[in-house]
Design a protein around this motif. Structure first.
Motif, PDB file in Angstrom:
ATOM      1  N   ARG A 422       0.815  -1.222   0.000  1.00 40.55           N
ATOM      2  CA  ARG A 422       0.000   0.000   0.000  1.00 40.55           C
ATOM      3  C   ARG A 422       0.849   1.273   0.000  1.00 40.55           C
ATOM      4  NH1 ARG A 422      -4.719   1.876  -0.100  1.00 40.55           N
ATOM      5  NH2 ARG A 422      -5.414   3.662   1.106  1.00 40.55           N
ATOM      6  N   THR A 423       1.881   1.333   0.850  1.00 43.90           N
ATOM      7  CA  THR A 423       2.693   2.562   0.900  1.00 43.90           C
ATOM      8  C   THR A 423       3.356   2.841  -0.441  1.00 43.90           C
ATOM      9  OG1 THR A 423       3.965   1.111   2.327  1.00 43.90           O
ATOM     10  CG2 THR A 423       3.560   3.304   3.124  1.00 43.90           C
ATOM     11  N   THR A 427       2.593   6.024  -3.217  1.00 47.19           N
ATOM     12  CA  THR A 427       3.649   6.905  -3.711  1.00 47.19           C
ATOM     13  C   THR A 427       3.768   6.843  -5.224  1.00 47.19           C
ATOM     14  OG1 THR A 427       4.852   6.486  -1.666  1.00 47.19           O
ATOM     15  CG2 THR A 427       6.076   7.514  -3.437  1.00 47.19           C
ATOM     16  N   GLN A 612       4.485  -7.281   0.394  1.00 49.95           N
ATOM     17  CA  GLN A 612       5.168  -6.548   1.463  1.00 49.95           C
ATOM     18  C   GLN A 612       6.499  -7.204   1.798  1.00 49.95           C
ATOM     19  OE1 GLN A 612       4.386  -3.610   2.849  1.00 49.95           O
ATOM     20  NE2 GLN A 612       6.254  -3.714   4.068  1.00 49.95           N
ATOM     21  N   GLN A 643       8.651   4.348   4.715  1.00 47.56           N
ATOM     22  CA  GLN A 643       7.255   4.144   4.318  1.00 47.56           C
ATOM     23  C   GLN A 643       6.258   4.728   5.325  1.00 47.56           C
ATOM     24  OE1 GLN A 643       6.081  -0.094   4.106  1.00 47.56           O
ATOM     25  NE2 GLN A 643       8.115  -0.580   4.846  1.00 47.56           N
ATOM     26  N   GLU A 644       6.640   4.820   6.608  1.00 53.79           N
ATOM     27  CA  GLU A 644       5.665   5.357   7.568  1.00 53.79           C
ATOM     28  C   GLU A 644       5.450   6.860   7.365  1.00 53.79           C
ATOM     29  OE1 GLU A 644       8.720   6.465  11.021  1.00 53.79           O
ATOM     30  OE2 GLU A 644       8.828   4.784   9.690  1.00 53.79           O
ATOM     31  N   VAL A 646       4.780   8.198   4.483  1.00 52.32           N
ATOM     32  CA  VAL A 646       3.914   8.409   3.316  1.00 52.32           C
ATOM     33  C   VAL A 646       2.521   8.915   3.693  1.00 52.32           C
ATOM     34  CG1 VAL A 646       2.816   7.277   1.338  1.00 52.32           C
ATOM     35  CG2 VAL A 646       5.227   6.840   1.849  1.00 52.32           C
ATOM     36  N   PRO A 647       1.819   8.324   4.691  1.00 46.35           N
ATOM     37  CA  PRO A 647       0.492   8.876   5.022  1.00 46.35           C
ATOM     38  C   PRO A 647       0.552  10.341   5.450  1.00 46.35           C
ATOM     39  CG  PRO A 647       0.769   6.696   5.987  1.00 46.35           C
ATOM     40  CD  PRO A 647       2.113   7.103   5.460  1.00 46.35           C
ATOM     41  N   GLN A 650       1.000  12.424   2.347  1.00 46.98           N
ATOM     42  CA  GLN A 650      -0.245  12.537   1.570  1.00 46.98           C
ATOM     43  C   GLN A 650      -1.142  13.634   2.115  1.00 46.98           C
ATOM     44  OE1 GLN A 650      -2.199   8.635   1.187  1.00 46.98           O
ATOM     45  NE2 GLN A 650      -1.833   8.928  -0.978  1.00 46.98           N
TER      46      GLN A 650
END
Length: 681
Positions: A422-423, A427, A612, A643-644, A646-647, A650
């Protein structure tokens, strides 16, 4: 021109993509050495990199298999040996007994004591105070002809310019405060010349707040570039596809199964998309066998009900033909006019298809890349469906937009059976809305996977014989580490011949990359229709036709394939009601990465879990594939490590576009440059 950058160095820097002072400042060290203090020799341990200072107790040339100069250095706390394989008479004389030396190097275990092999050496006076570096010493990624001293010199000049305001802060103060981030110039200065109290472990792992500051801004710039692209696309009009729903209801009533909850959820998202007056751009991810095709068929019916045409594009004729057969089964009885277009169509047949498309006689057309050729004209194209999108270039995927009419562009539905974590998807595909079909239809039995040595090959051959004699079909996939297609095909041919001899009475087919497309498809069709019992193939069957009767997959040298490819190959079986099996044969000994891969395959059938784990093993570039890698090149950020972020990135991207639009273009220019144009076609 920066001081120290002559024509030769400029050429070397260009090889690393460095063309400006800003580029140089963003070319960060990969590790650091601590030369800020002199370490007592007695405290050293293997692996330490340290500055030491002491008196030479012994300097002797030894002759064995290799001539070497051995120098024993002591400082009262202990002694260590300096070993040199390459040395001159002058160097030997400089390190005579009684001399005081200051050295830097890495401690290793030697035959008798700890050693420094070829350390950096400086002769000093006995009472001379220890002059050490004031900051940790950076080690930069480099290219031929560029030494670390040169890098330190160049970055020193660049940092001097930075002190004069050479790097503009683009993020608003409120954003820096909310996310507890240091100013950009401060972070850059620290990363090039970290004070001695900074953790080398944290810096080397990329977890230092200064590194996170730069990674955050770079990820933000990439996110913004795709959001800007998406906004630009959405400014163009698209037909609002709001039909009466009767065709969809009729198809749902005729199906011998009910849609899963995940299929229904994604279908509702698509219906809402298609009713909008701006182009939908949605990526639907679904594991092998999750039922993406029927969702695509229902989306096509939304389009037909609204009086528009739909086009489905697949990467191979074989896959496109399979979609056509499914659509004919589902949509044909509803009176929907279907069409077929491929590169092999010629003459009158092609002209007839093109004429019916242009005149609106074909409501849903299925085909290959032939669909986006210049002479293909639609009367009212409303929806483009692209299957296995990663096998098309972005330009190919977006070229079909231009087939719309009257200034409108068609909606786009992009499908893939290659799960992306998902991450990574958030992206790489920030210009698309994401949907997941994360539920398999009831009745699907997970494929049972075993991992065995190739020394048990005879048992595997017997297992194939039993499956085929029970009326089932099997795949046997050959892999070779050599990159030569000819060698791969020869291996497949040899394997097919050996298996045909061992499995007397069974019908063995062969498909590989050197067969003509027509011959390859003929063999695959014979396998699908049950005329072949065992299909021997190279990895060309990774994406192939649906053969529900195939219940056994054998993969030779499975240790040579990546997780994603192994999962795709395994997905060729398990498509019917019967229990299916996958045999992963390997040639020992197995490396640690191969062991991990094969262990993951044995543990789970979940494509998203596998994706993953694949990301963790191989990294984002490999998981996305070379085409996407070319489109997403990060200088500082690492999608696995970061990756953490990315949210958070966004959420901030949306706020900047709304509240601080003036900083968006400079951020994109700084980190992405002109690369955003790859998708702006």
């Amino acid at each position: 021109m920066l001081r120290g950058v002559g024509p030769k160095n400029a050429e070397r820097l260009a090889r690393l993509g460095i063309a400006s002072v800003q580029d140089l400042l963003f070319h960060l060290p990969i590790r650091y050495q601590d030369r800020t203090r002199v370490v007592p020799i007695g405290s050293l341990r293997p692996g330490d990199q340290a500055v030491i200072q002491g008196e030479v107790e012994l300097a002797d040339v030894r002759y064995g298999r290799r001539r070497s100069l051995l120098v024993r250095l002591a400082d009262g706390s202990g002694s260590i040996m300096l070993r040199f394989f390459y040395f001159s008479a002058a160097q030997h004389a400089n390190m005579s007994r009684g001399a005081w030396l200051r050295c830097f190097g890495e401690v290793r275990n030697g035959p008798v004591s700890y050693e420094l092999v070829h350390p950096e050496v400086q002769r000093v006076a006995e009472d001379e105070p220890a002059e050490v570096e004031q900051a940790l010493t950076p080690i930069y990624p480099t290219t031929e002809g560029m030494h670390q001293l040169t890098w330190r010199d160049l970055t020193g000049h660049a940092l001097a310019l930075l002190a004069e305001g050479g790097l503009q802060e683009l993020l608003p103060d409120a954003v820096l405060a909310k996310h507890d981030m240091p100013p950009l110039a401060e972070a850059v200065r620290l990363l090039h010349r970290p004070p001695p109290d900074q953790s080398r472990l944290l810096l080397s792992g990329g977890g230092h707040p200064a590194q996170r500051r730069l990674a955050f801004e770079e990820l933000l710039a990439h996110q913004l570039s795709l959001r800007v692209l998406r906004r630009r696309q959405r400014r163009r009009g698209a037909p609002s596809l709001a039909g009466d729903g009767l065709l969809q209801q009729a198809l749902l009533a005729s199906l011998p199964f009910q849609l899963t909850g995940a299929q229904q959820r994604v279908l509702e998202q698509l219906r809402r998309d298609l009713m909008q007056p701006h182009p939908a751009l949605r990526l639907v991810q679904g594991d092998v066998g999750s039922g993406k095709t029927v969702v695509a068929a229902l989306a096509a019916l939304c389009c037909v009900e609204a009086g528009h045409q739909a086009a489905l594009m697949a990467p191979t004729e074989l896959l496109a033909e399979q979609h056509l057969q499914n659509f004919a089964t589902w949509l044909g009885p509803l009176g929907v006019e279907l069409g077929w277009l491929s590169g092999r169509q010629k003459g009158r047949r092609r002209a007839g298809t093109l004429g019916r498309l242009a005149g609106g006689g074909i409501q849903v057309v299925v085909g290959t890349h032939a669909l986006f050729q210049d002479d293909v004209v639609f009367e009212r194209l409303g929806l483009v469906i692209v299957d296995e999108q990663h096998r098309f270039g972005v330009h190919q995927r977006l070229a079909l937009r231009e087939k719309g009419v009257a200034g409108q562009v068609p909606h786009q539905l992009v499908m893939t059976a290659t799960p992306i974590p998902r991450t990574l998807a958030m992206t790489a595909y920030a210009d698309l809305d994401l949907s997941l079909i994360d539920e398999l239809p009831p009745g699907r039995t997970p494929v049972s996977t075993v991992v065995i040595k190739d020394s048990r090959r005879d048992q595997v051959v017997e297992r194939v014989a039993m499956a085929c004699r029970d009326g089932r079909q099997a795949y046997w996939v050959c892999t070779l580490i050599e990159e030569s297609v000819a060698l791969q095909c020869q291996a497949a041919e040899d394997t097919a011949a050996a298996l045909a001899e061992a499995l007397d009475g069974l019908r063995v087919g062969l498909v590989h990359g050197r067969l003509r497309a027509a011959d390859k498809e003929a063999v695959m069709w014979a396998f699908k229709t049950g005329q072949i019992d065992l299909l021997v193939a190279t990895t060309v069957v990774e994406v192939g036709v649906d053969v529900p009767n195939a219940s056994l997959m054998v993969i030779e040298n499975a240790e040579r394939l990546g997780l994603s490819q192994l999962h795709q190959l395994r997905g060729r079986v398990g498509r019917g009601a019967q229990q299916s099996h996958c045999v992963l044969m390997y040639h020992p000994p197995l490396g640690s990465v191969a062991q991990e891969r094969l262990g993951v395959m044995r543990e789970t059938n979940d494509g998203f879990e596998i994706a993953q784990r694949d990301l963790e093993i191989r990294g984002p570039g490999e998981v996305l594939g070379t085409r996407q890698t070319g489109e997403m090149q990060f200088r500082v950020a690492d999608l696995l490590r970061d990756q953490e972020l990315v949210p958070r990135v966004q959420g901030l991207a949306e706020r900047l576009l709304a509240d601080h639009p003036d900083c968006v273009a400079p951020l994109i220019r700084r980190w992405v440059g002109d690369r955003v144009q790859y998708a702006d076609v």
